[in-house]
Design an enzyme around this catalytic site. Structure first.
Site, PDB file in Angstrom:
ATOM      1  N   HIS A 418      -7.976  -9.067  -1.851  1.00  0.00           N
ATOM      2  CA  HIS A 418      -8.578  -7.824  -1.362  1.00  0.00           C
ATOM      3  C   HIS A 418      -7.893  -7.356  -0.074  1.00  0.00           C
ATOM      4  O   HIS A 418      -7.456  -6.207   0.040  1.00  0.00           O
ATOM      5  CB  HIS A 418     -10.070  -8.079  -1.112  1.00  0.00           C
ATOM      6  CG  HIS A 418     -10.855  -6.900  -0.648  1.00  0.00           C
ATOM      7  ND1 HIS A 418     -11.666  -6.169  -1.481  1.00  0.00           N
ATOM      8  CD2 HIS A 418     -10.987  -6.329   0.575  1.00  0.00           C
ATOM      9  CE1 HIS A 418     -12.240  -5.202  -0.803  1.00  0.00           C
ATOM     10  NE2 HIS A 418     -11.853  -5.275   0.456  1.00  0.00           N
ATOM     11  N   GLU A 419      -7.788  -8.253   0.877  1.00  0.00           N
ATOM     12  CA  GLU A 419      -7.271  -7.863   2.192  1.00  0.00           C
ATOM     13  C   GLU A 419      -5.771  -7.562   2.169  1.00  0.00           C
ATOM     14  O   GLU A 419      -5.304  -6.692   2.910  1.00  0.00           O
ATOM     15  CB  GLU A 419      -7.578  -8.960   3.226  1.00  0.00           C
ATOM     16  CG  GLU A 419      -9.063  -9.245   3.431  1.00  0.00           C
ATOM     17  CD  GLU A 419      -9.873  -8.033   3.823  1.00  0.00           C
ATOM     18  OE1 GLU A 419      -9.297  -7.055   4.344  1.00  0.00           O
ATOM     19  OE2 GLU A 419     -11.099  -8.050   3.595  1.00  0.00           O
ATOM     20  N   HIS A 422      -5.231  -3.975   1.456  1.00  0.00           N
ATOM     21  CA  HIS A 422      -5.299  -3.136   2.653  1.00  0.00           C
ATOM     22  C   HIS A 422      -3.990  -3.197   3.439  1.00  0.00           C
ATOM     23  O   HIS A 422      -3.469  -2.177   3.906  1.00  0.00           O
ATOM     24  CB  HIS A 422      -6.433  -3.622   3.572  1.00  0.00           C
ATOM     25  CG  HIS A 422      -7.803  -3.323   3.082  1.00  0.00           C
ATOM     26  ND1 HIS A 422      -8.180  -2.106   2.578  1.00  0.00           N
ATOM     27  CD2 HIS A 422      -8.925  -4.100   3.054  1.00  0.00           C
ATOM     28  CE1 HIS A 422      -9.471  -2.145   2.256  1.00  0.00           C
ATOM     29  NE2 HIS A 422      -9.937  -3.337   2.529  1.00  0.00           N
ATOM     30  N   HIS A 425      -1.152  -1.346   1.892  1.00  0.00           N
ATOM     31  CA  HIS A 425      -1.436   0.082   2.057  1.00  0.00           C
ATOM     32  C   HIS A 425      -0.990   0.537   3.450  1.00  0.00           C
ATOM     33  O   HIS A 425      -0.306   1.560   3.603  1.00  0.00           O
ATOM     34  CB  HIS A 425      -2.933   0.306   1.864  1.00  0.00           C
ATOM     35  CG  HIS A 425      -3.340   1.734   1.689  1.00  0.00           C
ATOM     36  ND1 HIS A 425      -4.659   2.106   1.567  1.00  0.00           N
ATOM     37  CD2 HIS A 425      -2.630   2.889   1.634  1.00  0.00           C
ATOM     38  CE1 HIS A 425      -4.729   3.420   1.419  1.00  0.00           C
ATOM     39  NE2 HIS A 425      -3.515   3.919   1.462  1.00  0.00           N
TER      40      HIS A 425
END
Length: 636
Positions: A418-419, A422, A425
């Site tokens: 998940h992280e 980020h 991105h």
């Protein structure tokens, strides 16, 4: 030029995942044993390779201290531009470049301070740095309050003509967004006042975590003292009595102060309603969504579609009850493991994630792998004093950073996947655009993180099924459903709670503790159906267990829209992988250059339609179908 977020490690629209009790953070439940948690090393004793490269921001604490001393003077120097922004294009460019430079320095100052406080909450010096950085951020907001009103007072046509100049071309997007919000920017005097009230208006937002994290006592479960740090693990215990004690005692502690909690939350709602009206918005939700051009219909469509598909959740609860062989499923059973936990090393997780993200191309995977290993983006050490939860920090354009604690489980791998979504991105969007182009919003951000989880999970599920490894397949489905429970059950419930709370205050009503408890229990009942036997009073206090999510108004819904957009994007890879890859990478690189709804539309996702939410319910239904199949096989 409003100030970066003060008091946290994630300024300027980068992405944070707060931890605030059950399902309150970006990390999945900690499934390690009490014995494993008994003796944690001090921060100074953890291996360097398990910590992030914070020295890339400031080589030493002394270097940070020097910058903290120098930055206020640089901020104050911005005041010299007051009244001069329209005198010439050179004057406007000079202010914007100088303000951007100062703001970026401030972002790095805030990042370092917040990161230091996160890894060791007992470090008083780190806490002092965080407070000092927050004060400097507030100063930046006050000094630059003149800019927006002054810019809006200029002739728009004249300024648009200036934007063809090389030194102003990158400022077009933010100036256009300022112009479209013209009706909601007040005079310089009023803007300064509205900026000044932010600190006193934040009082209840600071009181709530102080109450929850320092003053509340939650009793024991299975002989272990319940804390904010271990309540998720205890409510997922294989011992049902331990789960019951943990869930009930945690809820009871919040119920004991329910009237104070209700007063704090009602105050927060009234303050946001006041601020919305001060800026001439029709209501608080519009005031929150309008700056990012998100129609209110995005939220209402999400909630309407969610309610229409809650029978999928009802079916899951019944499958879970049968799998656990329980006469009835209670709320303290929703996290109980269906299969024994599987040990996962950090190195193994890196390999899984790198392999799973291969459809995005060699360049993406190479940089992802480097960030997770040699570049030291991740602080995953477990040490005494480290706060709970997980977050990603854009790193002030130095490098992205990830905060988490590695617990050696499938849940830890999921958090890392998940992280890193980020972080990639941040990396790709920052590389594509200069600092003058706005950063991406949380609405953008939650798409990237959930997409990574979904893509890696899909890869692992295929492997597990091909290998006939049923236990691992079930563990992966459990991880998926834990993620869905947090983002696609709890968060829509909180979003509906929040929308109704604001409507009541805006209509001149009140928010008492019984009102809030009944509202929450009713909303949870919609999602539980006949699948979960509820304790309405304890269930209904759920709203009081979330600080960041509800005190940052209209925040929670973005987790549900993020997971929805992510799964519709993933569907596209099954149809045309190459085209889907190009569209998705373009979405990541666009950063905040496009409003989130427009960016997703270019990627093939219409958030004003029910389709993204329906696509995600199709995935959820597929997981429930598979669990039913595997349960039938076990029964035979």
């Amino acid at each position: 030029m409003r100030a970066p977020a003060a008091g946290g490690p994630v300024p300027l629209g980068q992405t944070a995942e707060p931890a605030a009790g059950p399902d309150g953070g970006g990390s999945l439940p900690d499934m390690t044993t009490t014995q494993q948690k008994a003796a944690l090393p001090s921060r100074a004793d953890v291996p360097r390779e398990q910590t992030w490269d914070i020295e890339a921001l400031f080589a030493t604490p002394a270097a940070w201290d020097a910058e903290a001393q120098a930055l206020p003077a640089a901020i104050d120097a911005l005041a010299a531009h007051t009244g001069k922004l329209g005198s010439s294009p050179e004057a406007l460019a000079a202010y914007l470049r100088q303000a951007d430079e100062v703001e970026l320095r401030l972002v790095r100052l805030l990042s370092y301070a917040g990161m230091g406080a996160s890894v060791d909450g007992r470090d008083a010096v780190a806490a002092a740095r965080r407070d000092q950085a927050s004060t400097i951020a507030a100063r930046f907001g006050s000094v630059t309050a003149f800019a927006d009103p002054e810019l809006l007072a200029l002739d728009e046509g004249t300024v648009r003509g200036w934007l063809t100049r090389p030194d102003l071309k990158d400022d077009r997007i933010r100036l256009e967004r300022l112009w479209r919000d013209r009706a909601h920017v007040r005079s310089a005097e009023v803007e300064e006042l509205l900026g000044a009230v932010q600190a006193p208006f934040a009082s209840e937002r600071s009181i709530h975590p102080a109450l929850a994290n320092m003053d509340l006592r939650f009793g024991t479960a299975g002989g272990e003292t319940i804390t904010q740090g271990n309540v998720d693990r205890l409510t997922a215990s294989p011992d049902r009595e331990v789960r019951r004690q943990a869930w009930e005692n945690y809820a009871d502690a919040h119920l004991a102060v329910k009237h104070s909690q209700a007063a704090m939350y009602a105050t927060n709602v009234r303050q946001n309603v006041f601020l919305a009206r001060a800026r001439h918005y029709p209501d608080a939700i519009t005031a929150t969504l309008a700056p990012n051009r998100i129609p209110v219909g995005v939220v209402t469509t999400l909630l309407d579609t969610y309610r229409a598909h809650t029978p999928t959740w009802h079916r899951y609860w019944n499958v879970r009850r049968r799998w656990l062989n329980l006469p009835e499923l209670r709320e303290y059973d929703v996290k109980a493991a269906l299969v024994p936990p599987r040990e996962v090393s950090y190195a193994q997780a890196v390999e899984w994630i790198a392999a799973g993200m291969a459809p995005l191309g060699e360049d993406y995977v190479r940089e992802l792998r480097a960030g997770l290993t040699t570049e030291r983006w991740v602080d995953y050490a477990e040490n005494d004093g480290k706060r709970q939860g997980a977050y990603s920090n854009g790193g002030g354009r130095v490098k992205p950073y990830i905060f988490m604690t590695w617990n050696g489980t499938v849940a830890s791998y999921s958090t890392l996947a998940h992280e890193i979504g980020h972080s990639m991105h941040s990396l790709l969007s920052q590389r594509e655009h200069p600092y003058a182009v706005p950063r991406y919003t949380l609405f953008h951000a939650e798409v990237a993180s959930n997409f990574n989880q979904a893509m890696v999970r899909q890869s692992l599920l295929k492997q597990a099924r091909a290998a006939g490894d049923t236990d691992f397949e079930v563990a992966l489905i459990e991880e998926a459903l834990a993620n869905f429970h947090r983002y696609f059950f709890i968060m829509p419930t909180l979003a509906a709670f929040e929308l109704e709370s604001y409507r009541r205050i805006e209509a001149g009503g009140t928010l008492s503790a019984p009102d809030l408890i009944d509202l929450t229990a009713d909303l949870l009942q919609q999602g539980y159906g006949d699948g979960v036997t509820m304790d309405r009073e304890r269930s209904g206090i759920l709203w009081a267990q979330f600080s960041t999510h509800l005190y940052a108004n209209f925040y929670a819904y973005q987790y549900a829209t993020g997971i929805s957009a992510a799964h519709q994007l993933l569907e596209q890879f099954a149809q045309d992988p190459e085209a889907a890859r190009e569209r998705y990478l373009a979405f990541l690189k666009s950063g905040g250059s496009l409003d989130p709804i427009d960016a997703l539309k270019e990627a093939g996702v219409d958030m004003l339609s029910p389709e993204p939410v329906e696509a995600t319910f199709r995935v959820l239904a597929g997981y429930v179908d598979r669990l039913e199949e595997l349960l039938a096989q076990r029964s035979n």
